[in-house]
Design a protein around this motif. Sequence first.
Motif, mmCIF file in Angstrom:
data_model
loop_
_atom_site.group_PDB
_atom_site.id
_atom_site.type_symbol
_atom_site.label_atom_id
_atom_site.label_comp_id
_atom_site.label_asym_id
_atom_site.label_seq_id
_atom_site.Cartn_x
_atom_site.Cartn_y
_atom_site.Cartn_z
ATOM 1 N N GLY A 22 0.812 -1.209 0.000
ATOM 2 C CA GLY A 22 0.000 0.000 0.000
ATOM 3 C C GLY A 22 0.846 1.261 0.000
ATOM 4 N N MET A 23 0.222 2.386 -0.291
ATOM 5 C CA MET A 23 0.908 3.679 -0.337
ATOM 6 C C MET A 23 -0.124 4.773 -0.139
ATOM 7 N N ARG A 24 0.367 5.978 0.014
ATOM 8 C CA ARG A 24 -0.493 7.161 0.001
ATOM 9 C C ARG A 24 0.246 8.240 -0.772
ATOM 10 N N TRP A 25 -0.508 9.097 -1.430
ATOM 11 C CA TRP A 25 0.105 10.213 -2.134
ATOM 12 C C TRP A 25 0.510 11.271 -1.108
ATOM 13 N N VAL A 26 1.788 11.556 -1.051
ATOM 14 C CA VAL A 26 2.310 12.582 -0.142
ATOM 15 C C VAL A 26 2.242 13.943 -0.812
ATOM 16 N N ASP A 27 2.544 13.963 -2.093
ATOM 17 C CA ASP A 27 2.567 15.204 -2.867
ATOM 18 C C ASP A 27 1.912 14.892 -4.200
ATOM 19 N N VAL A 28 0.599 15.093 -4.286
ATOM 20 C CA VAL A 28 -0.124 14.690 -5.500
ATOM 21 C C VAL A 28 0.374 15.431 -6.735
ATOM 22 N N PRO A 29 0.479 16.783 -6.714
ATOM 23 C CA PRO A 29 0.967 17.443 -7.934
ATOM 24 C C PRO A 29 2.374 17.005 -8.320
ATOM 25 N N GLY A 30 3.195 16.702 -7.324
ATOM 26 C CA GLY A 30 4.553 16.282 -7.624
ATOM 27 C C GLY A 30 4.681 14.809 -7.931
ATOM 28 N N GLY A 31 3.634 14.039 -7.641
ATOM 29 C CA GLY A 31 3.666 12.613 -7.925
ATOM 30 C C GLY A 31 4.562 11.831 -6.990
ATOM 31 N N ALA A 55 5.013 9.481 -3.545
ATOM 32 C CA ALA A 55 4.254 8.574 -2.681
ATOM 33 C C ALA A 55 5.003 8.329 -1.383
ATOM 34 N N GLY A 56 4.262 7.849 -0.389
ATOM 35 C CA GLY A 56 4.844 7.468 0.889
ATOM 36 C C GLY A 56 4.153 6.232 1.421
ATOM 37 N N PRO A 57 4.608 5.691 2.565
ATOM 38 C CA PRO A 57 4.036 4.445 3.086
ATOM 39 C C PRO A 57 2.607 4.611 3.588
ATOM 40 N N ALA A 58 1.819 3.564 3.401
ATOM 41 C CA ALA A 58 0.521 3.490 4.062
ATOM 42 C C ALA A 58 0.750 3.121 5.526
ATOM 43 N N ASP A 59 -0.261 3.263 6.351
ATOM 44 C CA ASP A 59 -0.083 2.985 7.783
ATOM 45 C C ASP A 59 -0.661 1.636 8.190
ATOM 46 N N ASP A 60 -0.988 0.784 7.197
ATOM 47 C CA ASP A 60 -1.649 -0.472 7.533
ATOM 48 C C ASP A 60 -1.103 -1.665 6.740
ATOM 49 N N GLY A 85 15.429 5.560 -4.026
ATOM 50 C CA GLY A 85 14.195 6.261 -3.732
ATOM 51 C C GLY A 85 12.971 5.625 -4.354
ATOM 52 N N GLY A 86 13.175 4.537 -5.071
ATOM 53 C CA GLY A 86 12.046 3.847 -5.673
ATOM 54 C C GLY A 86 11.395 4.591 -6.818
ATOM 55 N N GLY A 87 12.104 5.553 -7.401
ATOM 56 C CA GLY A 87 11.543 6.301 -8.520
ATOM 57 C C GLY A 87 10.632 7.426 -8.083
ATOM 58 N N TYR A 88 9.593 7.098 -7.298
ATOM 59 C CA TYR A 88 8.702 8.155 -6.808
ATOM 60 C C TYR A 88 8.288 7.934 -5.356
ATOM 61 N N GLY A 89 9.008 7.060 -4.660
ATOM 62 C CA GLY A 89 8.810 6.936 -3.224
ATOM 63 C C GLY A 89 7.905 5.828 -2.752
ATOM 64 N N HIS A 90 7.281 5.077 -3.647
ATOM 65 C CA HIS A 90 6.394 3.996 -3.203
ATOM 66 C C HIS A 90 7.189 3.032 -2.318
ATOM 67 N N PRO A 91 6.679 2.676 -1.124
ATOM 68 C CA PRO A 91 7.456 1.823 -0.218
ATOM 69 C C PRO A 91 7.819 0.466 -0.817
ATOM 70 N N ASP A 92 6.988 -0.089 -1.678
ATOM 71 C CA ASP A 92 7.339 -1.362 -2.315
ATOM 72 C C ASP A 92 8.458 -1.190 -3.335
ATOM 73 N N HIS A 93 8.517 -0.035 -3.974
ATOM 74 C CA HIS A 93 9.623 0.236 -4.902
ATOM 75 C C HIS A 93 10.935 0.352 -4.127
ATOM 76 N N VAL A 94 10.873 1.092 -3.028
ATOM 77 C CA VAL A 94 12.076 1.235 -2.194
ATOM 78 C C VAL A 94 12.531 -0.133 -1.695
ATOM 79 N N ARG A 95 11.578 -0.953 -1.247
ATOM 80 C CA ARG A 95 11.929 -2.281 -0.741
ATOM 81 C C ARG A 95 12.464 -3.167 -1.855
ATOM 82 N N THR A 96 11.916 -3.059 -3.048
ATOM 83 C CA THR A 96 12.409 -3.857 -4.168
ATOM 84 C C THR A 96 13.854 -3.492 -4.488
#
Length: 321
Positions: free
Chosen positions: A100-109, A111-116, A152-163
């Motif tokens: 999961g993820m959440r948009w931290v900065d929508v105009p900038g594209g 993402a950051g970690p979800a809390d669940d 940085g996973g390209g745009y910050g998605h936690p699964d990208h960072v983990r990959t």
Amino acid sequence: MRLLAVHAHPDDETLSTGPLLAAWARTGEAFVVTCTPGERGEGLGPLHALEGDGPALAAHRETELAAALAALGVRGHAFLDALPVPAGARALPVTVVDSGMRWVDVPGGTAGPADDAGPDALTSVPLDDVATVLAAHVRALAPDVVVTYDAGGGYGHPDHVRTHEVTVRALALLAEAGDDVPPLLCPSTPPATDAAVRAHLAGAPWVTDVRAAHGLSLPAAGRPPAVVADREIVVEVDLAPVLDAVLGALRAHATQVTAVTAAPSSDEVLAAVLALSNLVVQGLPRTATYALLGADGHRPDAPGTTRWTRTILPPDVRRVA
């Protein structure tokens, strides 16, 4: 000549490395490992009803992935949790799932970690458990080059960072075992290219028409995570010979990608535009660029980097450093 791309979800293979995979597959062999089926992704347009139904969305995204891989010419694919577990290693969850993820900065594209994220999420499974399985796959496949995201996973998605972390750790495990380690690449955009793309997104009349038709906004000011000033580009891919393949793969991922539009042939900067669920227009440059990664994300003496100068590349993948 064999390329292995390691990605977090269906669609990432196309969004992050589609040009490289398509160019490599024209005269070599391209393979993909996908870490999760993307149960927690969005569902765009008519497919919005799938959003929130993890099993249904995952099943649909697998069909999208198969179509995209066929368009790109990828020869082989496996999900991470379907790879053989080496003797003595701990088994992965039956299904390694989207964190999961959440948009931290929508105009900038960004993402950051979800809390669940649950215990079977990619970010929750112990790093070495996952890396050991991937290392065994790399050993068996023996690719000439591996490609994944930067730190940085390209745009910050936690699964990208983990990959990224899993891939780097897998190659480090191979080095510790005395194996020959393939060089590791990541997509990387030079600042000058990013500036040219942004100017075109804001000023090209055909892009304005696409934005109006699909309700897209412009990216926010500031440098995206994948734009790194001091990172040396080592590979370029001209999109012209593979553009149809890449556009076909992008369109296959209809739950995640929208507004895929080829640029006019007269446009010297952009090959196409598209948008994700945040409805921020993105530009696909006419030349895709990739950098060499080390074990810490950017270290020239890391395992695999010494092999780079000896690595044979397909004709459509141009070495620039």
